[in-house]
Structures are given as structure tokens and as C-alpha cells.
Write a protein that holds these residues in place. Structure first.
Motif, PDB file in Angstrom:
ATOM      1  N   VAL A   1       0.867  -1.180   0.000  1.00  0.00           N
ATOM      2  CA  VAL A   1       0.000   0.000   0.000  1.00  0.00           C
ATOM      3  C   VAL A   1       0.901   1.226   0.000  1.00  0.00           C
ATOM      4  CG1 VAL A   1      -1.739   1.320   1.267  1.00  0.00           C
ATOM      5  CG2 VAL A   1      -1.871  -1.175   1.202  1.00  0.00           C
ATOM      6  N   PHE A   2       0.702   2.102  -0.977  1.00  0.00           N
ATOM      7  CA  PHE A   2       1.520   3.306  -1.100  1.00  0.00           C
ATOM      8  C   PHE A   2       0.871   4.478  -0.389  1.00  0.00           C
ATOM      9  CE2 PHE A   2       2.874   0.968  -4.995  1.00  0.00           C
ATOM     10  CZ  PHE A   2       4.155   0.711  -4.555  1.00  0.00           C
ATOM     11  N   GLU A   3       1.665   5.175   0.377  1.00  0.00           N
ATOM     12  CA  GLU A   3       1.172   6.295   1.165  1.00  0.00           C
ATOM     13  C   GLU A   3       0.563   7.384   0.283  1.00  0.00           C
ATOM     14  OE1 GLU A   3       2.635   9.380   4.609  1.00  0.00           O
ATOM     15  OE2 GLU A   3       4.141   8.293   3.486  1.00  0.00           O
ATOM     16  N   GLU A   4       1.205   7.686  -0.838  1.00  0.00           N
ATOM     17  CA  GLU A   4       0.771   8.790  -1.697  1.00  0.00           C
ATOM     18  C   GLU A   4      -0.683   8.649  -2.150  1.00  0.00           C
ATOM     19  OE1 GLU A   4       2.332   9.118  -5.801  1.00  0.00           O
ATOM     20  OE2 GLU A   4       2.995  11.094  -5.158  1.00  0.00           O
ATOM     21  N   THR A   5      -1.085   7.435  -2.513  1.00  0.00           N
ATOM     22  CA  THR A   5      -2.419   7.222  -3.058  1.00  0.00           C
ATOM     23  C   THR A   5      -3.321   6.417  -2.128  1.00  0.00           C
ATOM     24  OG1 THR A   5      -1.768   5.166  -4.153  1.00  0.00           O
ATOM     25  CG2 THR A   5      -1.512   7.226  -5.416  1.00  0.00           C
ATOM     26  N   GLY A   6      -2.728   5.686  -1.191  1.00  0.00           N
ATOM     27  CA  GLY A   6      -3.503   4.784  -0.352  1.00  0.00           C
ATOM     28  C   GLY A   6      -3.938   3.536  -1.087  1.00  0.00           C
TER      29      GLY A   6
END
Length: 159
Positions: free
Chosen positions: A145-150
Motif C-alpha cells: 500500500v503506497f502512502e501517496e495514493t492509499g
């Protein structure tokens, strides 16, 4: 380069994840050893992030499974990761650091990204927002899971 930093800070989710789990402080981490996840070891390659991704995982030794990651795009290294999964307090902890193509670290020297163990199944291991899935002896998926996009991203690797 900043986009890759943001993509790899794997801490927040906004409900889009399907194959990853959140760590719960109240529940803590289950008991586990590296033998539970030794199937991760090997040399893996796949395509993601617009390029070729390579991950190399050592076999469990010294209470650690070390790894390195490299993203190559248009024939050039974009960045590296170095890290390990360690046995700590009767459970597992995933820690990693990022480095640019010039080997300059992205995090402060005393800081590493940490992902606590959430759950272990026969062919899956769930860290906070980070899942390893054994498809076969020669294929593995990693979900992040990427922080930038969720949003959750799937990396498919083959030996």
C-alpha cells in the motif's frame, strides 16, 4: 525521484487494499520465526513501477533474512532498497532503507522503515500494509500500500 520516495513510504491506507492488512497495536504481532517464511528466499524478477524490479532474499541465518531490491527503468537504475526480516521478541519485523542510484540514502542514517507482523499463513505473510504471497515455488506476489495514493500495488515476481 520524489515520486518514488512517496510511492515507497508504505504506511497509510484509505480503504483500497484487498490483499494487505493493518497492524493493530492492541492485538500486537503473532509469534513466528523465519522458518515460517523461508519460502521467500531466492532471486526474484518482475515488472512494476514502469521498469524491471529485482529482489534477492537470503535464506534464514543469524535470525535474519536479508534482501536487496533494484528498480531499473530505461536501462538505468532508479533506486535501491536494502533490508531484512528479523526475529525479534518471538515475532518477525520487516525493516528497510532506500538509496538513490548514487547509493545516497533517502532516510536519515538512524532511521529505517519498519513494518510489524500482522499474520502468518502457510503461503502468505502479512506485515503492516505489506504482504508476501507464495503462488508456487517459482512465483511470488508482493502487495504494497503506497502512502501517496492509499492504493495497493501488486508486484509479481518469478525465479
Amino acid at each position: 525521484m520524489k515520486n518514488y520516495i512517496l510511492l515507497l513510504l508504505l504506511t497509510a491506507s484509505f480503504g483500497f487494499a484487498q490483499n494487505t492488512l493493518h497492524y493493530n497495536d492492541e492485538k500486537g504481532s503473532p509469534k513466528a520465526t523465519l522458518q515460517n517464511i523461508s519460502w521467500i528466499s531466492g532471486n526474484w524478477i518482475g515488472e512494476a513501477l514502469g521498469g524491471i524490479c529485482e529482489e534477492n532474499w537470503s535464506k534464514p541465518i543469524g535470525n535474519s533474512m536479508m534482501f536487496n531490491f533494484k528498480l531499473v527503468k530505461n536501462g538505468k537504475v532508479v533506486f535501491y532498497e536494502l533490508g531484512h526480516i528479523i526475529e525479534k521478541d518471538n515475532t518477525l519485523l520487516l525493516q528497510l532503507k532506500h538509496f538513490g542510484a548514487d547509493l545516497k540514502g533517502w532516510e536519515k542514517p538512524e532511521i529505517s522503515e519498519e513494518f510489524r507482523l500482522v499474520k502468518v499463513e502457510e503461503n502468505k505473510v502479512f506485515f503492516n500494509q505489506f504482504t508476501f504471497e507464495k503462488v508456487s515455488d517459482n512465483e511470488m506476489n508482493i502487495y504494497v500500500v503506497f502512502e501517496e495514493t492509499g492504493k495497493e500495488m501488486k508486484f509479481n515476481y518469478k525465479k
